[in-house]
Design an enzyme around this catalytic site. Structure first.
Site, mmCIF file in Angstrom:
data_model
loop_
_atom_site.group_PDB
_atom_site.id
_atom_site.type_symbol
_atom_site.label_atom_id
_atom_site.label_comp_id
_atom_site.label_asym_id
_atom_site.label_seq_id
_atom_site.Cartn_x
_atom_site.Cartn_y
_atom_site.Cartn_z
ATOM 1 C CB THR A 65 65.958 -56.502 -42.081
ATOM 2 O OG1 THR A 65 67.056 -55.717 -42.537
ATOM 3 C CG2 THR A 65 64.683 -55.739 -42.323
ATOM 4 C CB SER A 69 73.604 -60.587 -42.298
ATOM 5 O OG SER A 69 73.724 -59.713 -43.385
ATOM 6 C CB THR A 83 68.436 -60.202 -46.665
ATOM 7 O OG1 THR A 83 68.612 -58.782 -46.653
ATOM 8 C CG2 THR A 83 67.095 -60.567 -46.076
ATOM 9 C CG ASP A 84 72.754 -56.782 -46.212
ATOM 10 O OD1 ASP A 84 71.667 -56.754 -46.810
ATOM 11 O OD2 ASP A 84 73.195 -55.816 -45.565
#
Ligand code: ASP
Length: 330
Positions: free
Chosen positions: A13, A57, A89-90
């Site tokens: 992101t 990710s 971030t996942d």
């Protein structure tokens, strides 16, 4: 001379750009573009920036992380003060854990990203990047292993978890290392560090699935995993590490063939080892040859087992699951 910090970008992101009407956003901005958007970086470090990938990710895999760990080792020998990794971030909780297991050096390895993409009001990427580079340049952040700088909080790679789908404070750990105080890392805890694990670059990634039984869930997937060639199994179990009695026979058989690890789906606290004597309790599971995951949640236990299998050292698993600090002699 300003400390040198290398930013290695993987996408996510923080690097997303709009794809046109109705197309959402997708990774596309380069490491150089991310850096150029935060002029204040020049006040804290001489920054180098490059991409090793530019992907969501969930596309990050272990071979990429092994290459990243090698790049970090090379940068340390070159005299770099620290390395920042930007990514989606996942899967940060997985990458940060893997980098922590593989990083034996002293330099800070700081992982960050953004919850709000650059086109949104209040985008958090620039502040997170500045905090991460500040930590990477800071002598006080040496010997912390790999950690996550996010929303002005600093979380150890060994512990960090993503706990929210969308808030800027999505990351959590039971005892944060510290936080940013007026632009400076203020540290309140240190992680227990251990020798880096050496994993051969070309090692094949073994199949180690995570199974999470719910109420009235039959154990069919255990046999299916074995039939599909599982080299290990990770069970994300209720409470302190407890499973329905209908799972016990097949798990006992599995544990005779491959490492079978049990974790707690609570994602908090250490799995139990000597409290419950009930059927399917942790004492029963251990007597059947299963191994508790100590302080590790299922995602991290799986990654540790996978890396140990790749290194040919699965027997080290249990010894690497205690993340507490060694007791100090009186
Ligand atoms: N939601 C994600 C992010 O924060 C997307 C990803 O992980 O790639 O970057």
């Amino acid at each position: 001379m300003a400390p040198r910090v290398e930013i290695i970008a993987l996408g996510g992101t923080i690097a997303c750009a709009p794809q046109g009407a109705g197309g959402g956003v997708a990774p596309g901005l380069t490491a150089a573009e991310l850096t150029a958007a935060v002029p204040a970086l020049a006040d804290v470090a001489a920054v180098g920036a490059r991409n090793l990938a530019n992907v969501p990710s969930t596309e990050i895999d272990l071979p990429l992380l092994l290459r990243l760990a090698q790049a970090i080792r090379t940068h340390e020998t070159e005299g770099v003060a620290g390395v920042v990794v930007t990514q989606g971030t996942d899967t940060i909780e997985e990458s940060a854990f893997v980098l922590d297991v593989l990083h034996g050096g002293a330099i800070p390895v700081v992982v960050t990203g953004a919850m709000r993409n650059p086109s949104l009001p209040g985008a958090d990427g620039p502040a997170n990047l500045l905090a991460a580079v500040t930590c990477a340049a800071a002598p006080s952040c040496r010997d912390l292993g790999a950690f996550v700088a996010f929303d002005d909080m600093l979380h150890a790679g060994a512990w960090v978890q993503k706990r929210n789908t969308s808030t800027t404070g999505a990351f959590w750990s039971p005892a944060p290392l510290g936080w940013m105080a007026e632009g400076v890392p203020a540290l309140y805890a240190r992680p227990a560090r251990r020798a880096a694990l050496e994993v051969p670059a070309g090692a094949a990634v073994p199949f180690v699935p995570i199974l999470k039984p719910g109420l009235s869930d039959p154990p069919h997937l255990v046999q299916a995993a074995l039939d599909a060639g599982a080299a290990g199994l990770v069970l994300d179990l209720a409470g302190g590490g407890h499973v329905h009695s209908s799972w016990l026979d097949v798990l006992t058989g599995a544990a005779r063939r491959i490492p079978v690890v049990f974790c707690s789906r609570t994602r908090g606290g250490r799995v139990l080892s000597c409290t419950y004597g009930q059927v399917g309790g942790e004492i029963d599971l251990m007597a059947r040859g299963l191994t508790g995951s100590g302080d590790l949640d299922a995602l991290k236990a799986r990654l540790l087992l996978v890396l140990l299998l790749m290194a040919g050292q699965p027997d080290r698993f249990a010894a690497m699951t205690d993340l507490s600090l060694p007791l100090r002699a009186a």
